[in-house]
Design a protein around this motif. Structure first.
Motif, PDB file in Angstrom:
ATOM      1  N   GLN A  54      -5.541   0.087  -1.616  1.00  0.00           N
ATOM      2  CA  GLN A  54      -4.206   0.163  -1.031  1.00  0.00           C
ATOM      3  C   GLN A  54      -4.341   0.487   0.445  1.00  0.00           C
ATOM      4  O   GLN A  54      -4.885   1.522   0.818  1.00  0.00           O
ATOM      5  CB  GLN A  54      -3.369   1.238  -1.745  1.00  0.00           C
ATOM      6  CG  GLN A  54      -1.962   1.407  -1.186  1.00  0.00           C
ATOM      7  CD  GLN A  54      -1.904   2.316   0.042  1.00  0.00           C
ATOM      8  OE1 GLN A  54      -2.569   3.340   0.101  1.00  0.00           O
ATOM      9  NE2 GLN A  54      -1.103   1.919   1.028  1.00  0.00           N
ATOM     10  N   HIS A 189       1.558  -6.433  -5.965  1.00  0.00           N
ATOM     11  CA  HIS A 189       2.924  -5.981  -6.247  1.00  0.00           C
ATOM     12  C   HIS A 189       3.797  -7.154  -6.672  1.00  0.00           C
ATOM     13  O   HIS A 189       4.950  -6.944  -7.071  1.00  0.00           O
ATOM     14  CB  HIS A 189       3.528  -5.321  -5.002  1.00  0.00           C
ATOM     15  CG  HIS A 189       3.530  -6.214  -3.797  1.00  0.00           C
ATOM     16  ND1 HIS A 189       2.423  -6.367  -2.994  1.00  0.00           N
ATOM     17  CD2 HIS A 189       4.493  -7.017  -3.264  1.00  0.00           C
ATOM     18  CE1 HIS A 189       2.708  -7.216  -2.019  1.00  0.00           C
ATOM     19  NE2 HIS A 189       3.954  -7.619  -2.164  1.00  0.00           N
ATOM     20  N   SER A 216      -3.174  -4.499  -2.025  1.00  0.00           N
ATOM     21  CA  SER A 216      -1.746  -4.439  -1.714  1.00  0.00           C
ATOM     22  C   SER A 216      -1.450  -3.241  -0.821  1.00  0.00           C
ATOM     23  O   SER A 216      -2.154  -2.234  -0.871  1.00  0.00           O
ATOM     24  CB  SER A 216      -0.907  -4.329  -2.991  1.00  0.00           C
ATOM     25  OG  SER A 216       0.479  -4.252  -2.682  1.00  0.00           O
ATOM     26  N   THR A 218       1.493  -1.999  -1.303  1.00  0.00           N
ATOM     27  CA  THR A 218       2.417  -1.306  -2.204  1.00  0.00           C
ATOM     28  C   THR A 218       2.077  -1.614  -3.659  1.00  0.00           C
ATOM     29  O   THR A 218       2.802  -2.336  -4.341  1.00  0.00           O
ATOM     30  CB  THR A 218       3.864  -1.750  -1.916  1.00  0.00           C
ATOM     31  OG1 THR A 218       3.929  -3.193  -2.048  1.00  0.00           O
ATOM     32  CG2 THR A 218       4.308  -1.365  -0.523  1.00  0.00           C
ATOM     33  N   SER A 233      -7.002   4.623  -0.853  1.00  0.00           N
ATOM     34  CA  SER A 233      -5.604   4.599  -0.406  1.00  0.00           C
ATOM     35  C   SER A 233      -5.516   5.055   1.043  1.00  0.00           C
ATOM     36  O   SER A 233      -6.192   6.003   1.452  1.00  0.00           O
ATOM     37  CB  SER A 233      -4.733   5.517  -1.272  1.00  0.00           C
ATOM     38  OG  SER A 233      -4.529   4.961  -2.549  1.00  0.00           O
ATOM     39  N   THR A 235      -2.154   5.610   3.654  1.00  0.00           N
ATOM     40  CA  THR A 235      -0.720   5.475   3.874  1.00  0.00           C
ATOM     41  C   THR A 235      -0.461   5.007   5.305  1.00  0.00           C
ATOM     42  O   THR A 235      -1.309   5.139   6.192  1.00  0.00           O
ATOM     43  CB  THR A 235       0.006   6.805   3.639  1.00  0.00           C
ATOM     44  OG1 THR A 235      -0.410   7.752   4.636  1.00  0.00           O
ATOM     45  CG2 THR A 235      -0.291   7.354   2.248  1.00  0.00           C
ATOM     46  N   ILE A 400       9.969  -1.151  -2.863  1.00  0.00           N
ATOM     47  CA  ILE A 400       8.715  -1.881  -2.629  1.00  0.00           C
ATOM     48  C   ILE A 400       8.935  -2.970  -1.579  1.00  0.00           C
ATOM     49  O   ILE A 400       8.144  -3.119  -0.632  1.00  0.00           O
ATOM     50  CB  ILE A 400       8.194  -2.487  -3.946  1.00  0.00           C
ATOM     51  CG1 ILE A 400       7.803  -1.357  -4.904  1.00  0.00           C
ATOM     52  CG2 ILE A 400       7.011  -3.424  -3.702  1.00  0.00           C
ATOM     53  CD1 ILE A 400       7.563  -1.803  -6.332  1.00  0.00           C
ATOM     54  N   VAL A 403       9.282  -1.397   1.948  1.00  0.00           N
ATOM     55  CA  VAL A 403       8.025  -1.008   2.593  1.00  0.00           C
ATOM     56  C   VAL A 403       7.268  -2.252   3.077  1.00  0.00           C
ATOM     57  O   VAL A 403       6.669  -2.242   4.152  1.00  0.00           O
ATOM     58  CB  VAL A 403       7.156  -0.170   1.632  1.00  0.00           C
ATOM     59  CG1 VAL A 403       5.794   0.129   2.257  1.00  0.00           C
ATOM     60  CG2 VAL A 403       7.872   1.122   1.274  1.00  0.00           C
ATOM     61  N   GLN A 404       7.323  -3.320   2.293  1.00  0.00           N
ATOM     62  CA  GLN A 404       6.669  -4.564   2.720  1.00  0.00           C
ATOM     63  C   GLN A 404       7.290  -5.102   4.008  1.00  0.00           C
ATOM     64  O   GLN A 404       6.570  -5.465   4.950  1.00  0.00           O
ATOM     65  CB  GLN A 404       6.789  -5.616   1.606  1.00  0.00           C
ATOM     66  CG  GLN A 404       5.857  -5.406   0.437  1.00  0.00           C
ATOM     67  CD  GLN A 404       4.413  -5.756   0.773  1.00  0.00           C
ATOM     68  OE1 GLN A 404       4.139  -6.633   1.589  1.00  0.00           O
ATOM     69  NE2 GLN A 404       3.474  -5.056   0.147  1.00  0.00           N
ATOM     70  N   VAL A 441       8.709   6.056   1.012  1.00  0.00           N
ATOM     71  CA  VAL A 441       7.665   5.155   1.514  1.00  0.00           C
ATOM     72  C   VAL A 441       6.281   5.549   1.005  1.00  0.00           C
ATOM     73  O   VAL A 441       5.534   4.715   0.464  1.00  0.00           O
ATOM     74  CB  VAL A 441       7.680   5.095   3.058  1.00  0.00           C
ATOM     75  CG1 VAL A 441       6.407   4.421   3.585  1.00  0.00           C
ATOM     76  CG2 VAL A 441       8.903   4.338   3.537  1.00  0.00           C
ATOM     77  N   VAL A 444       5.764   4.910  -2.670  1.00  0.00           N
ATOM     78  CA  VAL A 444       5.587   3.472  -2.912  1.00  0.00           C
ATOM     79  C   VAL A 444       4.154   3.071  -2.589  1.00  0.00           C
ATOM     80  O   VAL A 444       3.493   2.348  -3.352  1.00  0.00           O
ATOM     81  CB  VAL A 444       6.582   2.644  -2.067  1.00  0.00           C
ATOM     82  CG1 VAL A 444       6.232   1.155  -2.140  1.00  0.00           C
ATOM     83  CG2 VAL A 444       8.007   2.872  -2.541  1.00  0.00           C
ATOM     84  N   GLU A 445       3.655   3.526  -1.433  1.00  0.00           N
ATOM     85  CA  GLU A 445       2.308   3.154  -1.005  1.00  0.00           C
ATOM     86  C   GLU A 445       1.233   3.659  -1.971  1.00  0.00           C
ATOM     87  O   GLU A 445       0.191   3.030  -2.134  1.00  0.00           O
ATOM     88  CB  GLU A 445       2.053   3.693   0.402  1.00  0.00           C
ATOM     89  CG  GLU A 445       2.899   2.997   1.465  1.00  0.00           C
ATOM     90  CD  GLU A 445       2.795   3.633   2.841  1.00  0.00           C
ATOM     91  OE1 GLU A 445       2.970   2.909   3.825  1.00  0.00           O
ATOM     92  OE2 GLU A 445       2.551   4.862   2.916  1.00  0.00           O
TER      93      GLU A 445
END
Length: 733
Positions: A54, A189, A216, A218, A233, A235, A400, A403-404, A441, A444-445
């Motif tokens: 992520q 996602h 992804s 998200t 991950s 963020t 989602i 955030v994209q 946010v 979601v991430e």
């Protein structure tokens, strides 16, 4: 495949970086290296073969995917005839991946296979293929009939794989199923785990030899349930703190009230409200005008700031009809502000109904200013790092999708005059979407949201096509809520730690061995402001990387690592060994010189292995590792494997024939001549390599009954082999 040693990991990453520099002129930044190493650690765990990376939009997930392929190739997990599946739901993204991977793994890449071991015939180790037409027929050929030796990178949509796999209950029916060694699932996602194609995705996940990586910004809960928790991950806030994304984000968020003047049953966002489009155009220009006026001192006064510059702005409209109406009104307004400019160049539209959408986006990307109106941005592959303003002109229901879309404006710009450099990235939200979703946010991430309606998510990302035009009364609330996202200044950022780490290494070159408290004092004397906790964190990271050695409570910068770091970092000067010792404050003892030579030899091996089929000239190697020719030759002359890959001239004479060849071919040529029972063979080599060649000849003479004699002349050494009837003990002339 286990990579336990810190030094082994470091060498692998450095080799990958050299490949990237050679192919597309970049190096992995620290976060990408972290993601790669986390993946390699996962591969070491025999109980885990899948996971998720992520990372926010715009930080280079595709480059990390390419690095994973390189690592598996270098570690021999990927071999000839193997198959890599790269799945991506978006057509435009397929082209982008194909272009990137063709540049990295294509015809001019360093990934070659030497057919005959003599460097004369090479072929690519990889084949990059984008499957677009006749998908089922092409996939059937790949999975059942393909026998080519190249490692195939097959780029295809999950929908295409789904259509192909409908015919198969069990993938073991496919002849080449065991050759699928890596599956990269981009944008997980999207519909992978929705009801339409999840059955086929489950079949793919059953491939026992495949490593499966989801990608992804998200990831959704369904993806985590199938693939396992994120391997890595990052963020968007962390990426902003690190300086990978824009340094700051400001959001102006408000609501729009619309009362339709026509008696229709449609939702207000499923029609094109002409009055809303016109008011949006006017409001957007009003805000842009204020932002430009505030950012540029030379634009103060009575002149309209937009006559000088229009920030690069992306508008996400509700439907294609309303997008066209927003564009029409913007052009009308800009004709008054810029009567001598082409408003069609400044205002562009790209959506389902525009045939040249991709080329329009490309033109916009190359412009310094302007406004682009789109609807199905998620399918357009929009990735302009110099985008300054994002306008949300339709409700975004899914966090989602929010955030994209939000991520499109956060990319780090390369233009010093960009608003993101001068002030911040800006989102103008006319539908309260930010107020609903901004607080979610990070969740979601990190993959905490489940998609309950994949069709709704697709609608949020794609918008609507052509709809009915209607009139309405529209009111935009002028009481905007301002939301600001900026890195916490009190946070110990990776950027600051990286700076401290570099300074610590410089200090330890001069001081050799210090405690963290002593290092803090030295940093202060150098004018570097730091806290003890920051110094300790930096020292801990350097120790984990294998660059610092702990001795009790002190830290030392080992000579071998010191030399490797120094030579990898600088390419300005070509060094003699004795100069290098002085520069790095290394005492000139036999023991220390051995460490230095070992470090140079390891770098030499890295450079040579970066292009397995290449025969290197001494001058090329000298430039690559910054060591002068004479010292380099001495090092090469002690290692037969390295010498075989270097252009060391050798002359072989026999039966009135004279051949000039490279040292690497001497071994097989001697074998050939001995098998031909040639009476006399004369071999001339540089004097430095005489010991190496003598050992090589003696190993090859065996029972062939040849007498070996030697002589030296200037810088050359000459070996004579004469065939005799009886074995005669070798003697030196």
């Amino acid at each position: 495949m286990i990579i336990d040693e810190i030094e082994d990991r470091h060498r692998l990453v450095e080799w990958i970086n050299q490949c990237f520099v050679e192919t597309i002129g970049i190096r992995l930044y620290s976060r990408q290296e972290e993601a790669l190493l986390k993946c390699l650690n996962m591969f070491s765990d025999l109980n885990r073969r899948s996971g998720i990376i992520q990372m926010p939009t715009g930080v280079g997930k595709t480059i990390v995917a390419a690095a994973i392929i390189m690592a598996l190739y270098k570690l021999r997990t990927l071999r000839e005839k193997d198959i890599i599946l790269y799945l991506t739901p978006r057509r435009v993204l397929k082209y982008q991946v194909e272009e990137n991977f063709s540049n990295i793994f294509g015809g001019n890449s360093p990934f070659k296979i030497n057919l005959y071991g003599n460097g004369m015939r090479l072929r690519n180790a990889f084949e990059v293929r984008h499957i677009e037409k006749d998908v089922i027929r092409n996939l059937n050929w790949i999975f059942n009939f393909r026998q080519a030796n190249e490692i195939l990178i097959c780029i295809v949509t999950p929908q295409g794989i789904h259509e192909f796999l409908k015919e198969y209950e069990n993938l073991s029916e496919l002849v080449n199923s065991e050759r699928v060694k890596l599956i990269l699932m981009d944008e997980i996602h999207r519909e992978y785990f929705g009801p339409k194609i999840v059955d086929s995705v489950q079949k793919i996940l059953q491939l026992k030899n495949a490593i499966i990586i989801g990608l992804s910004a998200t990831p959704i809960k369904q993806a985590i349930e199938y693939l396992g928790p994120p391997i890595y991950s990052l963020t968007s806030r962390q990426a902003m703190q690190d300086g990978i994304l824009a340094k700051k984000l400001r959001i102006y968020s408000t609501k729009t009230k619309t009362r339709l003047l026509e008696n229709i049953l449609e939702d207000e966002w499923k029609v094109a409200v002409v009055d809303r489009a016109e008011k949006y155009a006017e409001e957007i220009l009003r805000i842009l005008r204020e932002e430009v006026k505030d950012a540029y001192d030379n634009l103060q006064g009575e002149i309209d700031p937009l006559s000088r510059r229009i920030p690069k702005t992306l508008i996400v409209a509700a439907n294609t009809t309303e997008a066209n109406e927003i564009a029409r009104r913007l052009r009308e307004l800009l004709r008054e502000i810029r009567p001598n400019s082409s408003v069609c160049d400044l205002i562009k539209v790209a959506h389902y109904k525009i045939e040249r959408s991709v080329s329009e986006i490309e033109k916009f990307r190359n412009q310094k200013e302007g406004i682009l109106i789109t609807v199905n941005m998620a399918d357009m592959g929009f990735d302009d790092k110099n985008l300054e303003v994002l306008v949300i002109a339709r409700p975004i229901n899914s966090p989602i999708a929010y955030v994209q879309i939000r991520g499109r404006v956060l990319r780090k710009p390369d233009d010093a005059e960009n608003l993101k450099v001068l002030k911040y990235a800006l989102i103008i939200d006319l539908t309260e979407s930010a107020q609903r979703h901004e607080k979610s946010v990070e969740r979601v991430e990190l993959g905490e949201f489940r998609v309950t309606d994949f069709d709704q998510l697709e609608n949020d990302l794609r918008g609507l096509g052509e709809v009915k035009k209607v009139r309405g009364e529209v009111e935009i609330d002028k009481n905007y809520k301002i939301i600001e996202i900026a890195p916490d200044k009190e946070t110990i950022t990776d950027v600051k730690i990286a700076e401290i780490k570099q300074k610590i290494l410089e200090i330890l070159i001069l001081s050799d061995q210090l405690t963290p408290s002593e290092i803090l004092t030295k940093l202060s004397q150098c004018g570097v402001q730091a806290k003890l906790e920051e110094v300790e964190k930096a020292c801990e990271e350097l120790a984990k990387e294998g660059r610092l050695q702990r001795i009790g409570g002190s830290l030392r910068y080992p000579y071998r690592i010191r030399v490797k770091d120094f030579l990898r970092a600088q390419k300005i000067k070509i060094w003699k060994i004795e100069e290098l010792l002085k520069e790095l404050n290394i005492p000139s003892s036999d023991k220390n010189i051995k460490q230095v030579l070992k470090a140079i030899k390891e770098i030499l091996e890295e450079v040579i292995s970066s292009n397995p089929a290449k025969i290197w000239r001494i001058s090329e190697l000298s430039k690559a590792i910054s060591i002068n020719d004479d010292d380099l030759l001495k090092i090469i002359s002690t290692d037969e494997k390295i010498a075989e890959r270097v252009d060391v001239p050798v002359i072989v004479e026999y039966d009135n024939s004279r051949e000039e060849l490279m040292l690497g071919r001497l071994k097989e040529r001697i074998v050939d001549l001995l098998s031909m029972r040639v009476y006399a063979i004369r071999i001339t080599v540089p004097h430095l390599f005489s010991a190496m060649v003598k050992n090589l000849i003696r190993r090859r003479i065996g029972e062939n009954r040849y007498l070996l004699t030697e002589t030296s002349f200037n810088e050359q050494h000459i070996f004579m082999l004469r065939r005799v009837i009886a074995i005669i003990k070798s003697e030196r002339i």
